[in-house]
Design an enzyme around this catalytic site. Structure first.
Site, PDB file in Angstrom:
ATOM      1  N   TYR A   1       0.824  -1.204   0.000  1.00 33.81           N
ATOM      2  CA  TYR A   1       0.000   0.000   0.000  1.00 33.81           C
ATOM      3  C   TYR A   1       0.865   1.265   0.000  1.00 33.81           C
ATOM      4  O   TYR A   1       0.597   2.210  -0.759  1.00 33.81           O
ATOM      5  CB  TYR A   1      -0.914  -0.018   1.224  1.00 33.81           C
ATOM      6  CG  TYR A   1      -1.943   1.082   1.280  1.00 33.81           C
ATOM      7  CD1 TYR A   1      -3.029   1.093   0.410  1.00 33.81           C
ATOM      8  CD2 TYR A   1      -1.852   2.097   2.229  1.00 33.81           C
ATOM      9  CE1 TYR A   1      -3.986   2.089   0.473  1.00 33.81           C
ATOM     10  CE2 TYR A   1      -2.811   3.094   2.302  1.00 33.81           C
ATOM     11  CZ  TYR A   1      -3.878   3.085   1.424  1.00 33.81           C
ATOM     12  OH  TYR A   1      -4.820   4.081   1.487  1.00 33.81           O
ATOM     13  N   ALA A   2       1.912   1.275   0.827  1.00 31.65           N
ATOM     14  CA  ALA A   2       2.798   2.443   0.881  1.00 31.65           C
ATOM     15  C   ALA A   2       3.489   2.658  -0.461  1.00 31.65           C
ATOM     16  O   ALA A   2       3.624   3.796  -0.933  1.00 31.65           O
ATOM     17  CB  ALA A   2       3.825   2.280   2.001  1.00 31.65           C
TER      18      ALA A   2
ATOM     19  N   ALA B   1       2.343   1.735  -3.422  1.00 38.86           N
ATOM     20  CA  ALA B   1       1.340   2.195  -4.384  1.00 38.86           C
ATOM     21  C   ALA B   1       1.041   3.679  -4.213  1.00 38.86           C
ATOM     22  O   ALA B   1       0.982   4.439  -5.186  1.00 38.86           O
ATOM     23  CB  ALA B   1       0.059   1.374  -4.235  1.00 38.86           C
TER      24      ALA B   1
END
Length: 245
Positions: A154-155, A157
């Site tokens: 997530y980070a 992305a």
């Protein structure tokens, strides 16, 4: 907003933040038309559309599918409108430590966040270039700037989304198009409703303002960046985090 009635497309518009952004536009600018991009479940989107008859519509949109983007834009064009503001809000997280992260978790998070923003931006840019006006606002995350443990996918992305924002902003700056992103911290949406109360209390204690953001506080920043008054702001990552970082 721009002089002709603005047309806003918001992805992930059946979730708390997407709905909050849509509602903010509809209540602050009576001339705009808002398209809510939804993949399947559209109950909450339909309720908002019923609340603002004639001013909001739903479009079926799988943000990871280029053909779905082209169909959504064609649907809006057939209504006699051009997307002047795109809010890339769709996305999800699937947290794991990297050593044990399933590859599907990595690829799906990159796809729904970063790849989706690429496809969406590409889909609307030709129309914006023709109009010599456009606003692209990417909903990133504080995780892009302050990457937490267990969120490598997530980070990565969201950090990629910030970098994409800055690079694209340079490419289209002379065409009347701005590209910005907001990086919210914790926001009071259904996504946080299942959080353990003790964990929520501990997180709030770590936030200088001692609370989570309200969706309308993020929406107000998006609305400002969509306005002509923000025409000299581009490539900016705006953190909305209550002072965490």
């Amino acid at each position: 907003m721009e002089h002709t009635p603005p047309c806003i497309l918001i992805t992930g518009a059946n979730g708390g933040l997407g709905l909050g952004i849509a509602r903010y536009f509809l209540t602050r600018d009576e001339s705009c038309h808002v398209y809510l991009g939804v993949r399947s479940n559209r109950d909450q989107a339909d309720a908002l559309i019923a609340e603002f008859p004639g001013r909001a519509s739903a479009v079926t949109l799988d943000v990871t599918d280029d053909a779905a983007w082209q169909q959504a834009i064609a649907t809006i064009d057939a209504d006699g409108r051009k997307v002047s503001v795109l809010v890339n809000n769709a996305g999800h997280h699937d947290d794991h430590l990297l050593a044990t992260m399933p590859q599907d978790s990595w690829h799906s998070v990159i796809d729904s966040n970063l790849n989706a923003a690429f496809l969406g931006s590409q889909a609307v840019l030709r129309g914006m270039m023709g109009e010599r006006f456009g606003r692209i606002i990417n909903i990133a995350s504080l995780s892009a700037l302050l990457a937490p443990l267990g969120q490598t996918n997530y980070a990565a992305a969201k950090a990629g989304m910030v970098a994409m924002t800055q690079s694209l902003a340079k490419e289209v700056a002379r065409m009347g198009i701005t590209v910005n992103c907001v990086c919210p911290g914790y926001v009071e949406t259904n996504a946080l409703s299942d959080m353990d109360p003790e964990k929520a209390k501990a997180i709030k204690k770590s936030i200088p303002m001692r609370r989570f953001a309200r969706p309308e506080e993020v929406a107000s920043a998006v609305f400002f960046l969509a306005n002509r008054e923000a025409s000299y702001i581009t490539g900016a990552p705006l953190k909305i985090d209550g002072g965490i970082f």
